[in-house]
Design an enzyme around this catalytic site. Structure first.
Site, PDB file in Angstrom:
ATOM      1  CB  CYS A  52     -51.861  55.052-122.963  1.00  0.00           C
ATOM      2  SG  CYS A  52     -52.874  53.711-122.357  1.00  0.00           S
ATOM      3  CB  CYS A  54     -51.202  50.019-120.554  1.00  0.00           C
ATOM      4  SG  CYS A  54     -52.302  51.334-120.071  1.00  0.00           S
TER       5      CYS A  54
END
Length: 145
Positions: A52, A54
């Site tokens: 992802c 992040c």
């Protein structure tokens, strides 16, 4: 039968793995790898890696920078959520009372969970803030090197 290939996704996964390894983290790809690593004495920082945004924009850069500090864990390891599923599941068995979260960090001492930073402690924060959170844990649980 036609089988879809996702070379871009595979490249992203390999880049995510490479970033963790280049930062000094040992990949744990099997449950046996996890058990062996978590049995080692001392402190162990576990990066629960993922693909992802992040993870790539915050967690992995924070992990790479946080370990350049006066106090740091004895061991740096990583499991890859969604990729090395059995290894990740085994690692999570050690995180008693904590919900699954990725990306995240777990700090163990002699195989016992001391602290965790969950996705909500990472996502939406600047990498430097995550570095500071990790280093605060190092101050509390790790020895000076």
């Amino acid at each position: 039968m036609f089988q879809f290939q996702f070379p871009l996704y595979n490249d992203i996964v390999e880049q995510a793995r490479r970033e963790a390894v280049e930062a000094g983290f040992e990949e744990l790809r099997t449950p046996e790898d996890v058990d062996a690593a978590f049995r080692r004495p001392g402190t162990t920082l576990v990066l629960i890696n993922s693909v992802c945004g992040c993870a790539g924009g915050i967690a992995r850069p924070a992990a790479a920078h946080a370990v350049h500090y006066d106090k740091r864990p004895d061991h740096l390891v990583t499991v890859f959520a969604g990729q090395d599923k059995e290894a990740t599941a085994r690692a999570r068995e050690y995180f008693v009372g904590e919900p699954p979260s990725s990306p995240s960090f777990a700090l163990l001492k002699d195989g016992k969970l001391c602290a965790m930073l969950h996705r909500h402690d990472i996502e939406g924060h600047e990498p430097v803030a995550v570095v500071q959170k990790l280093q605060a844990l190092f101050d509390e649980y790790c020895e000076e090197v």
